[in-house]
Design a protein around this motif. Sequence first.
Motif, PDB file in Angstrom:
ATOM      1  N   GLY A  27       4.303  -1.119   2.421  1.00  0.00           N
ATOM      2  CA  GLY A  27       4.252  -0.011   3.286  1.00  0.00           C
ATOM      3  C   GLY A  27       2.537   0.763   3.327  1.00  0.00           C
ATOM      4  O   GLY A  27       2.440   1.921   3.710  1.00  0.00           O
ATOM      5  N   GLN A  28       2.636   0.009   2.734  1.00  0.00           N
ATOM      6  CA  GLN A  28       0.173   0.207   2.388  1.00  0.00           C
ATOM      7  C   GLN A  28      -0.686  -0.338   3.636  1.00  0.00           C
ATOM      8  O   GLN A  28      -1.726  -1.194   3.254  1.00  0.00           O
ATOM      9  CB  GLN A  28       0.349   0.086   1.555  1.00  0.00           C
ATOM     10  CG  GLN A  28       0.715   0.891   0.742  1.00  0.00           C
ATOM     11  CD  GLN A  28       0.943   2.576   0.823  1.00  0.00           C
ATOM     12  OE1 GLN A  28      -0.388   3.272   0.649  1.00  0.00           O
ATOM     13  NE2 GLN A  28       1.747   3.320   0.921  1.00  0.00           N
ATOM     14  N   SER A  29      -0.120  -1.461   4.842  1.00  0.00           N
ATOM     15  CA  SER A  29      -0.760  -2.074   5.434  1.00  0.00           C
ATOM     16  C   SER A  29      -1.719  -1.198   5.800  1.00  0.00           C
ATOM     17  O   SER A  29      -3.113  -1.914   6.289  1.00  0.00           O
ATOM     18  CB  SER A  29       0.523  -2.660   6.694  1.00  0.00           C
ATOM     19  OG  SER A  29       0.262  -1.580   7.706  1.00  0.00           O
ATOM     20  N   GLY A  30      -2.161  -0.570   6.080  1.00  0.00           N
ATOM     21  CA  GLY A  30      -3.785   0.058   6.256  1.00  0.00           C
ATOM     22  C   GLY A  30      -4.488  -0.004   4.846  1.00  0.00           C
ATOM     23  O   GLY A  30      -5.938   0.608   5.245  1.00  0.00           O
ATOM     24  N   ALA A  31      -4.523  -0.055   3.588  1.00  0.00           N
ATOM     25  CA  ALA A  31      -5.223  -0.110   2.429  1.00  0.00           C
ATOM     26  C   ALA A  31      -5.929  -0.363   2.897  1.00  0.00           C
ATOM     27  O   ALA A  31      -6.024  -2.593   3.566  1.00  0.00           O
ATOM     28  CB  ALA A  31      -4.074  -0.994   1.192  1.00  0.00           C
ATOM     29  N   SER A  32      -7.136  -0.868   2.275  1.00  0.00           N
ATOM     30  CA  SER A  32      -8.408  -1.526   2.477  1.00  0.00           C
ATOM     31  C   SER A  32      -8.683  -2.524   0.658  1.00  0.00           C
ATOM     32  O   SER A  32      -9.203  -1.649   0.225  1.00  0.00           O
ATOM     33  CB  SER A  32      -9.647  -0.876   2.660  1.00  0.00           C
ATOM     34  OG  SER A  32     -11.039  -2.044   3.199  1.00  0.00           O
TER      35      SER A  32
END
Length: 117
Positions: A27-32
């Motif tokens: 649920g962290q697809s925005g993490a870079s």
Amino acid sequence: MAETRDHLFLQCSVSIQVWSQLLQRLGQSGASLHYWQDLMQWLISLPHSLSRTLVRLSVQALIPIVWRERNSRIHNGTSQPASVLFKLLDRQIRNTLLARLPHRRCQGLLTLWFQHE
């Protein structure tokens, strides 16, 4: 290109794809995560909505999978697509969580693993 820890585990195309699938599952697809420092900082400052145990287990499972894939490519001339590597990761996480169901710390983690499937 010189092989570095950052490149191998976070920047090569296969690693990027597997990390993308893992982060989506968590649920962290925005993490870079482009550098090892980013990964360490992310692990230290995980959002409270995430299970630290599940995230750390996932990262600990992913690193050797990428390492074995690297060795297979270099020494055996064989490779597997990122989708297969993620399936290996998924199976390892499932097996680990199933084996640890009785442990209080691991209860509910299997549900979390499937939450963003």
